[in-house]
Design an enzyme around this catalytic site. Sequence first.
Site, PDB file in Angstrom:
ATOM      1  N   LYS A   1      -7.544 -17.045  -6.847  1.00 33.62           N
ATOM      2  CA  LYS A   1      -6.323 -16.238  -7.017  1.00 33.62           C
ATOM      3  C   LYS A   1      -5.277 -16.647  -5.981  1.00 33.62           C
ATOM      4  O   LYS A   1      -4.104 -16.831  -6.301  1.00 33.62           O
ATOM      5  CB  LYS A   1      -6.654 -14.742  -6.874  1.00 33.62           C
ATOM      6  CG  LYS A   1      -7.410 -14.175  -8.079  1.00 33.62           C
ATOM      7  CD  LYS A   1      -7.963 -12.769  -7.833  1.00 33.62           C
ATOM      8  CE  LYS A   1      -8.798 -12.318  -9.037  1.00 33.62           C
ATOM      9  NZ  LYS A   1      -9.464 -11.016  -8.845  1.00 33.62           N
TER      10      LYS A   1
ATOM     11  N   GLN B   1     -10.587  -6.611  -4.439  1.00 36.76           N
ATOM     12  CA  GLN B   1     -11.591  -7.274  -5.275  1.00 36.76           C
ATOM     13  C   GLN B   1     -12.818  -6.381  -5.440  1.00 36.76           C
ATOM     14  O   GLN B   1     -13.326  -5.822  -4.466  1.00 36.76           O
ATOM     15  CB  GLN B   1     -11.967  -8.624  -4.631  1.00 36.76           C
ATOM     16  CG  GLN B   1     -12.882  -9.487  -5.469  1.00 36.76           C
ATOM     17  CD  GLN B   1     -12.244  -9.979  -6.774  1.00 36.76           C
ATOM     18  OE1 GLN B   1     -11.039 -10.168  -6.857  1.00 36.76           O
ATOM     19  NE2 GLN B   1     -13.054 -10.165  -7.787  1.00 36.76           N
TER      20      GLN B   1
ATOM     21  N   ASP C   1      -3.756  -4.898 -10.748  1.00 38.20           N
ATOM     22  CA  ASP C   1      -4.955  -4.953 -11.596  1.00 38.20           C
ATOM     23  C   ASP C   1      -4.816  -4.019 -12.808  1.00 38.20           C
ATOM     24  O   ASP C   1      -5.559  -4.155 -13.783  1.00 38.20           O
ATOM     25  CB  ASP C   1      -6.184  -4.501 -10.802  1.00 38.20           C
ATOM     26  CG  ASP C   1      -6.973  -5.650 -10.210  1.00 38.20           C
ATOM     27  OD1 ASP C   1      -7.075  -6.698 -10.873  1.00 38.20           O
ATOM     28  OD2 ASP C   1      -7.510  -5.482  -9.106  1.00 38.20           O
TER      29      ASP C   1
HETATM   30  N1  GUN Z   1     -13.913  -8.039 -10.191  1.00 40.34           N
HETATM   31  C1  GUN Z   1     -14.174  -8.594 -11.388  1.00 40.34           C
HETATM   32  N2  GUN Z   1     -13.044  -8.667 -12.121  1.00 40.34           N
HETATM   33  C2  GUN Z   1     -12.059  -8.139 -11.367  1.00 40.34           C
HETATM   34  C3  GUN Z   1     -10.677  -7.951 -11.567  1.00 40.34           C
HETATM   35  O1  GUN Z   1     -10.098  -8.261 -12.613  1.00 40.34           O
HETATM   36  N3  GUN Z   1     -10.001  -7.387 -10.529  1.00 40.34           N
HETATM   37  C4  GUN Z   1     -10.600  -7.024  -9.374  1.00 40.34           C
HETATM   38  N4  GUN Z   1      -9.854  -6.455  -8.423  1.00 40.34           N
HETATM   39  N5  GUN Z   1     -11.882  -7.185  -9.155  1.00 40.34           N
HETATM   40  C5  GUN Z   1     -12.606  -7.747 -10.141  1.00 40.34           C
END
Ligand code: GUN
Length: 287
Positions: free
Chosen positions: A53, A97, A120
């Site tokens: 990311k 995350q 998100d």
């Molecule tokens: N863990 C797995 N997928 C995601 C996501 O799309 N966003 C976040 N913040 N954590 C994750």
Amino acid sequence: MTDKIDGKAFAAQLCERLAQEVAALKAERGVTPCIAVVLVGEDPASQVYVRNKIARCAEVGIESREHRLTADTSQEALLELLATLNGDNTVHGILVQLPLPAQIDETAVIDAISPAKDVDGFHLQNAGALAVNQRRMVPCTPLGSLMLLEDRLGDLSGLHAVVVGRSNIVGKPMAQLLLGANCTVTIAHSRTRDLAAVCRQADILVAAVGRPRMIQGDWIKPGATVIDVGINRIEEDGKKRLVGDVDYAAAQGVAAAITPVPGGVGPMTIACLLHNTVTAAKNAMPA
Ligand code: GUN
């Protein structure tokens, strides 16, 4: 013949457009979109996701600020950091995350992120908006999946979409987006009776269950479009592999098109995160 839906190429195009938009925001408004990325603990998969990311952010000119916290971080300390980030007007997006260590309540953390910075799209306000067919911050994986479907199929009206998986992150928002696109939507899950028969009804099959190759070739309606959200790490023939929730080889010759793993939905998730961050930065600017 089954087409491969090239999410990697589509995401690259989206990122190119975002890079132009970011450059214009910098030049014309003096604003650099900025995302704070919070990682608690050392989950290996999460570390890879966060690294990817951050690398993609740099490529399009988005500033990222990484906050790495130890696995024993208290909920209170994390909430304090989020309060600081909420109040910092140079930060437009906040991503924590998931999963979080056991001592931290995920819901409390999601609730603590300012909805306007919730790139998100997991906050109750953003989830609620989507449920009444308003789009604010839309979760990245479902948004990216919808983009791939609309690019391939155009108008989705009247198609029967089966979403396998009912998570708040993917399954539920995916179903809401498909409903908003006038699909007939079925949400299937681990308790669904005769899952294979339900899947076989799908013109659009979205697999988001987290079980390697669970969806077999004969679960797929001939000519269906398949979106495989799964990213499962397995070991096979002594090699580490990344596989989806769909048996990709078995889908060949049955599905009209399918997203590969890797190179399908994954790159779209990140591109949509960047898209949401740019949107959050634009929303934060005076008109
Ligand atoms: N863990 C797995 N997928 C995601 C996501 O799309 N966003 C976040 N913040 N954590 C994750």
